[in-house]
Design a protein around this motif. Structure first.
Motif, PDB file in Angstrom:
ATOM      1  N   ASP A 185      63.844  29.983 -78.784  1.00  0.00           N
ATOM      2  CA  ASP A 185      65.036  29.128 -78.801  1.00  0.00           C
ATOM      3  C   ASP A 185      65.385  28.919 -80.269  1.00  0.00           C
ATOM      4  O   ASP A 185      64.501  28.969 -81.137  1.00  0.00           O
ATOM      5  CB  ASP A 185      64.776  27.774 -78.116  1.00  0.00           C
ATOM      6  CG  ASP A 185      66.051  27.096 -77.634  1.00  0.00           C
ATOM      7  OD1 ASP A 185      66.241  26.987 -76.402  1.00  0.00           O
ATOM      8  OD2 ASP A 185      66.874  26.688 -78.493  1.00  0.00           O
ATOM      9  N   TYR A 233      64.805  17.164 -71.801  1.00  0.00           N
ATOM     10  CA  TYR A 233      65.683  18.103 -72.510  1.00  0.00           C
ATOM     11  C   TYR A 233      67.005  18.169 -71.756  1.00  0.00           C
ATOM     12  O   TYR A 233      67.051  17.902 -70.545  1.00  0.00           O
ATOM     13  CB  TYR A 233      65.038  19.488 -72.607  1.00  0.00           C
ATOM     14  CG  TYR A 233      65.693  20.370 -73.664  1.00  0.00           C
ATOM     15  CD1 TYR A 233      65.440  20.172 -75.021  1.00  0.00           C
ATOM     16  CD2 TYR A 233      66.579  21.381 -73.312  1.00  0.00           C
ATOM     17  CE1 TYR A 233      66.045  20.960 -75.996  1.00  0.00           C
ATOM     18  CE2 TYR A 233      67.190  22.172 -74.284  1.00  0.00           C
ATOM     19  CZ  TYR A 233      66.912  21.958 -75.623  1.00  0.00           C
ATOM     20  OH  TYR A 233      67.518  22.740 -76.579  1.00  0.00           O
ATOM     21  N   MET A 243      66.131  23.361 -66.615  1.00  0.00           N
ATOM     22  CA  MET A 243      66.040  23.977 -65.285  1.00  0.00           C
ATOM     23  C   MET A 243      65.123  23.112 -64.413  1.00  0.00           C
ATOM     24  O   MET A 243      64.136  22.555 -64.910  1.00  0.00           O
ATOM     25  CB  MET A 243      65.463  25.393 -65.391  1.00  0.00           C
ATOM     26  CG  MET A 243      65.639  26.179 -64.110  1.00  0.00           C
ATOM     27  SD  MET A 243      64.915  27.826 -64.141  1.00  0.00           S
ATOM     28  CE  MET A 243      66.000  28.722 -65.197  1.00  0.00           C
ATOM     29  N   GLY A 266      63.689  22.939 -73.071  1.00  0.00           N
ATOM     30  CA  GLY A 266      62.556  22.024 -72.938  1.00  0.00           C
ATOM     31  C   GLY A 266      61.328  22.640 -72.286  1.00  0.00           C
ATOM     32  O   GLY A 266      60.333  21.946 -72.065  1.00  0.00           O
TER      33      GLY A 266
HETATM   34  C1  SAM Z   1      70.670  25.776 -70.766  1.00  0.00           C
HETATM   35  S1  SAM Z   1      69.599  25.557 -72.151  1.00  0.00           S
HETATM   36  C2  SAM Z   1      68.068  26.127 -71.551  1.00  0.00           C
HETATM   37  C3  SAM Z   1      67.345  25.051 -70.814  1.00  0.00           C
HETATM   38  C4  SAM Z   1      65.965  25.474 -70.344  1.00  0.00           C
HETATM   39  N1  SAM Z   1      66.029  26.435 -69.269  1.00  0.00           N
HETATM   40  C5  SAM Z   1      65.175  24.245 -69.900  1.00  0.00           C
HETATM   41  O1  SAM Z   1      64.663  24.239 -68.767  1.00  0.00           O
HETATM   42  O2  SAM Z   1      65.107  23.265 -70.654  1.00  0.00           O
HETATM   43  C6  SAM Z   1      70.107  26.817 -73.265  1.00  0.00           C
HETATM   44  C7  SAM Z   1      69.299  26.903 -74.551  1.00  0.00           C
HETATM   45  O3  SAM Z   1      69.763  28.048 -75.287  1.00  0.00           O
HETATM   46  C8  SAM Z   1      69.536  27.790 -76.660  1.00  0.00           C
HETATM   47  N2  SAM Z   1      70.300  28.781 -77.442  1.00  0.00           N
HETATM   48  C9  SAM Z   1      71.619  28.803 -77.771  1.00  0.00           C
HETATM   49  N3  SAM Z   1      71.915  29.907 -78.498  1.00  0.00           N
HETATM   50  C10 SAM Z   1      70.753  30.606 -78.634  1.00  0.00           C
HETATM   51  C11 SAM Z   1      70.395  31.827 -79.269  1.00  0.00           C
HETATM   52  N4  SAM Z   1      71.296  32.554 -79.947  1.00  0.00           N
HETATM   53  N5  SAM Z   1      69.116  32.251 -79.190  1.00  0.00           N
HETATM   54  C12 SAM Z   1      68.174  31.500 -78.538  1.00  0.00           C
HETATM   55  N6  SAM Z   1      68.442  30.324 -77.923  1.00  0.00           N
HETATM   56  C13 SAM Z   1      69.714  29.884 -77.976  1.00  0.00           C
HETATM   57  C14 SAM Z   1      69.947  26.331 -76.825  1.00  0.00           C
HETATM   58  O4  SAM Z   1      69.342  25.771 -77.972  1.00  0.00           O
HETATM   59  C15 SAM Z   1      69.417  25.726 -75.513  1.00  0.00           C
HETATM   60  O5  SAM Z   1      68.143  25.158 -75.706  1.00  0.00           O
END
Ligand code: SAM
Length: 416
Positions: free
Chosen positions: A98, A50, A54, A80
């Motif tokens: 998500d 993904y 993190m 992910g």
């Molecule tokens: C930085 S990534 C998170 C990665 C995660 N910590 C990982 O280990 O894979 C941020 C995520 O926030 C989601 N996102 C964006 N806007 C959102 C919303 N309004 N509500 C929920 N998720 C959202 C995106 O689809 C994305 O998957």
């Protein structure tokens, strides 16, 4: 393990930030939270990649240090599923949300225990059905540019696998195999690996890139067979599609949140929609469904938004005033981010842990750590600890000259 105690928002020893605003989250990484060079693919993490994931070891250290034993951890931007996998592996309950359907699918697949024998049997069935498939390859709308990312010979075996996976009756098994199929799609596609945006291989690179599609899928089945049964049996992960600004969850349902939010920079930075699009098209999602999810991304709706209550953010917006489009973009994102933080505070009983780096917009650095602390303060939630970690890649050196700490992330621990 000792957790370095760090300044609270009211501490006298605040560190002067940019524009003379005292920063409560200024500090230097001490190496304890870096995890440079650590394996990120162990356990079920390795089943599907993904973007902007993190580091699993970081998620685990935060969970062990701050979440009560046997408690519930929520990741409201689960991506992910790194936090959710480590939550389950630590014997706690996991809740994930998500807006991206690929994130939901992959997180569900990585956290659901299934016996090895069932995976082996289903894998053999899918491959047998795929081997017999004699229909036409799936075709996609020209405007979706799916075929652009694959070689012609790949289209028939990918279609055959998709047809085989669709036959699986059991919902948990089907989701696992959809995730394995999606991993295969990504693996054989003509994009560079380990990059946050899609970039097509050069003709020379393509010449020597001729993966065996069934072989790649088989490799993922073997990986799943080895790792999925190691998840604690009976583990409970409740993962659904959901918008963090409006969580369909009761008050204080989780003890702890551990998350890394998006930064609102889909246009120039990490683009979750672009990353997911080929996998989602192959899984049968329509462009309309993908756009629907994208429309819920924090910061997507730019009209008539108020600047949320953060002094640092107000100063940053002032600095952007000669570029109204950038200022509007920033306001839209932080207005949504503030709504998400309020919801996160509502559904959490004890701690909210946010891992966040700075954002650069129109040559201006937005100090996301400081802004987050001020927004949480307005909600009535105080910073308990703050750690820093160095990012593995040195990004935007020019910005560092301007005094901006963009090659590090803040780990903000809030206590309700
Ligand atoms: C930085 S990534 C998170 C990665 C995660 N910590 C990982 O280990 O894979 C941020 C995520 O926030 C989601 N996102 C964006 N806007 C959102 C919303 N309004 N509500 C929920 N998720 C959202 C995106 O689809 C994305 O998957």
């Amino acid at each position: 393990m000792t957790i370095r105690s760090s300044p609270s928002p009211t501490a006298a020893e605040t560190i002067p930030g940019k524009q003379g605003i005292p920063s409560v989250v200024g500090g230097a990484p001490d190496g304890e939270w870096d995890f440079a060079g650590q394996d990120t693919q162990y356990a079920t993490h390795g089943i599907h990649t993904y973007v902007a994931a993190m580091i699993p070891a970081l998620a685990r250290k935060l969970i062990d240090a701050y979440a009560p034993d046997g408690g519930t951890v929520l990741d409201p931007f689960c991506g992910g599923g790194a936090v959710l996998v480590e939550t389950i592996r630590s014997g706690r309950q996991a809740i994930g949300r998500d807006i991206n359907p690929l994130a939901v699918l992959v997180s569900q697949a990585k956290t659901t225990h299934i016996e090895a024998e069932e995976i082996r049997r289903s894998g053999a069935e899918v491959l047998a059905q795929a081997g017999e498939y004699a229909g036409p390859p799936l075709s996609f709308a020209k405007s979706d540019f799916v075929e652009f990312w694959f070689k012609d010979y790949m289209l028939a075996p990918l279609t055959a696998l998709r047809v085989g996976v669709d036959q699986i009756q059991d919902a948990a098994l089907r989701k696992l195999f959809q995730a394995l199929f999606s991993a295969t799609v990504r693996s054989v596609s003509l994009t560079h690996r380990n990059e946050v945006r899609l970039r097509r291989m050069t003709p020379e690179q393509q010449e020597t890139f001729n993966p065996d599609v069934f072989g790649v899928f088989n490799k993922y089945i073997a990986l799943a067979e080895e790792r999925i049964p190691d998840l604690p049996p009976g583990s409970r992960a409740m993962i659904e599609s959901g918008d963090t600004r409006r969580l369909n969850l009761p008050d204080a349902v989780a003890d702890t949140i551990v998350c890394s939010p998006p930064y609102g920079d889909e246009r120039n930075g990490v683009n979750y929609t672009q990353f997911s699009k080929n996998m989602l098209y192959w899984l049968g999602y329509s462009r309309k469904e993908m756009q629907g999810a994208k429309g819920s991304t924090l910061g997507w709706g730019k009209e008539n938004r108020n600047v949320p209550p953060s002094r640092s953010l107000h100063h940053a917006i002032d600095r952007l005033s000669d570029n109204p489009a950038s200022a509007r973009e920033a306001v839209a994102f932080y207005a949504d981010y503030y709504a998400a933080l309020r919801e996160m505070a509502r559904v959490t009983g004890q701690r909210i842990i946010i891992v966040i780096g700075n954002r650069v917009l129109n040559q201006q650095v937005l100090d996301n750590g400081q802004i987050t602390v001020e927004l949480m303060d307005a909600i009535g939630v105080q910073l308990e600890h703050c750690h820093f970690r160095k990012l593995p890649t040195k990004r935007l050196p020019k910005m560092r000259e301007a005094g901006a700490a963009i090659d590090q992330e803040a780990i903000l621990v809030f206590r309700k």
